[in-house]
Enzyme design. Sequence first.
Site, PDB file in Angstrom:
ATOM      1  N   SER A 132      57.485  30.229  35.147  1.00  0.00           N
ATOM      2  CA  SER A 132      58.485  29.863  34.143  1.00  0.00           C
ATOM      3  C   SER A 132      59.364  28.707  34.615  1.00  0.00           C
ATOM      4  O   SER A 132      59.866  27.926  33.807  1.00  0.00           O
ATOM      5  CB  SER A 132      59.363  31.081  33.812  1.00  0.00           C
ATOM      6  OG  SER A 132      58.578  32.112  33.252  1.00  0.00           O
ATOM      7  N   ILE A 157      44.973  28.473  34.435  1.00  0.00           N
ATOM      8  CA  ILE A 157      44.702  27.392  33.482  1.00  0.00           C
ATOM      9  C   ILE A 157      43.593  27.836  32.533  1.00  0.00           C
ATOM     10  O   ILE A 157      42.426  27.981  32.917  1.00  0.00           O
ATOM     11  CB  ILE A 157      44.328  26.087  34.207  1.00  0.00           C
ATOM     12  CG1 ILE A 157      45.371  25.774  35.293  1.00  0.00           C
ATOM     13  CG2 ILE A 157      44.209  24.953  33.195  1.00  0.00           C
ATOM     14  CD1 ILE A 157      46.819  25.741  34.806  1.00  0.00           C
ATOM     15  N   GLU A 367      53.447  31.423  27.549  1.00  0.00           N
ATOM     16  CA  GLU A 367      54.315  30.620  26.674  1.00  0.00           C
ATOM     17  C   GLU A 367      55.781  31.057  26.750  1.00  0.00           C
ATOM     18  O   GLU A 367      56.525  30.984  25.780  1.00  0.00           O
ATOM     19  CB  GLU A 367      53.821  30.665  25.224  1.00  0.00           C
ATOM     20  CG  GLU A 367      52.514  29.949  24.986  1.00  0.00           C
ATOM     21  CD  GLU A 367      52.569  28.466  25.335  1.00  0.00           C
ATOM     22  OE1 GLU A 367      53.655  27.869  25.249  1.00  0.00           O
ATOM     23  OE2 GLU A 367      51.510  27.913  25.691  1.00  0.00           O
ATOM     24  N   THR A 369      58.037  34.140  29.096  1.00  0.00           N
ATOM     25  CA  THR A 369      58.146  35.600  29.090  1.00  0.00           C
ATOM     26  C   THR A 369      59.204  36.069  28.087  1.00  0.00           C
ATOM     27  O   THR A 369      60.049  35.294  27.632  1.00  0.00           O
ATOM     28  CB  THR A 369      58.541  36.105  30.487  1.00  0.00           C
ATOM     29  OG1 THR A 369      59.851  35.595  30.795  1.00  0.00           O
ATOM     30  CG2 THR A 369      57.549  35.656  31.552  1.00  0.00           C
ATOM     31  N   SER A 370      59.177  37.346  27.796  1.00  0.00           N
ATOM     32  CA  SER A 370      60.197  37.914  26.902  1.00  0.00           C
ATOM     33  C   SER A 370      61.592  37.700  27.475  1.00  0.00           C
ATOM     34  O   SER A 370      62.553  37.485  26.727  1.00  0.00           O
ATOM     35  CB  SER A 370      59.942  39.414  26.687  1.00  0.00           C
ATOM     36  OG  SER A 370      58.751  39.614  25.949  1.00  0.00           O
TER      37      SER A 370
END
Length: 387
Positions: A132, A157, A367, A369-370
Amino acid sequence: MHFAPTEEQQMIIDTTRAFVEKELYPHEALVERTGHLPMELIKEIQPKAMAAGLYAANMPEEVGGAGLDTLSWLMYEKELGRANYALHWTCVARPSNILLAGSDEQREKYLYPCIKGEKWDCLAMTEPGAGSDLRGMTATAKEDGDDFVLNGTKHFISHADIADFAIVFMATGEEETPRGKKKLITAFFVDKGTPGFTVREGYRNVSHRGYTNAVLEFDNCRLPRSAVLGEVHKGFQVANDWLGATRLQVAATSLGRAERAFEHALQYSAERKQFGQQISKFQGVSFKLADMALEIKAANLLTWEAGWKFDQGSVTEADMSMAKLKATEVLAMVADEAIQIHGGMGLMDELPLERIWRDARVERIWEGTSEIQRHIISRDLLRPLGG
């Protein structure tokens, strides 16, 4: 904002769902049980997707795509999301929008072949020590005369094994900021087969069987300046300009699977009998169905609103984070409850529920994390107050 799809949007929904049910569903068992998507199957489905107008539909009309507005595109993504991820992502490819940032020469070499189904791309940002926190990346590209020399490792990837080239983000320097030094990032096109660029098999993943990940290694990989995508040191700007709606894409595909799981649960509860009556008559089941329907609708509304606002130019980071966060967490809840309603049969691979349950786990990680989404939302709430 209208809450019913337009006639054109309904046609997109119907066409995409019909394609998914006819061309993708029949191959799910093969991919799930082998963990492999054969290239011959990809080549069989690709032309059918093109004939249906579904291939590269995320791209503008002027470059050969369908030219869908964001909201229509999300409706299309939702229907594709009902199927096994490897099947819909590879056989009905949506090349990365970041390819649109390329020069005319780069578009000819990379963008148009992807739209025609002649090539596949992959995007490489994540590193073993920098997920992240992309500013924490340690892979570098150093200028050497007119060239750049790349060194370092990327991992997780997606579909890099079949990709013909990678769009790779590398640290190319540092700048001083009020908060200390900050990495400068540049994006590069790297063709498979370039000396010093190696693609290695990645990790076995519990989610999305057949949709592979890889480790990319760069060992004194030399690239000409013409391989730079956008401007030197402006890699994050390129990403922010062209990758803004990827969180909404995750939200939409998650909703497709949530609805598929819900439909199975609803149908089963109306047919299955215990103690002389349908199990849907029991409050323990009927309340689950009500909660599932409620949460799916809420996630749909958040996602459609964010897509609509994206087209109006008024979307915020918090809007997209709310949609992604809600849809992915709803998918997890619905998948789990659908299995609970089915009992033991829900865990058998005769049904797609155990797959949907497994696949749901990664959506709260990639995309952003929460936790990252909650950070973005709370930051937007607190910033006007000086927080």
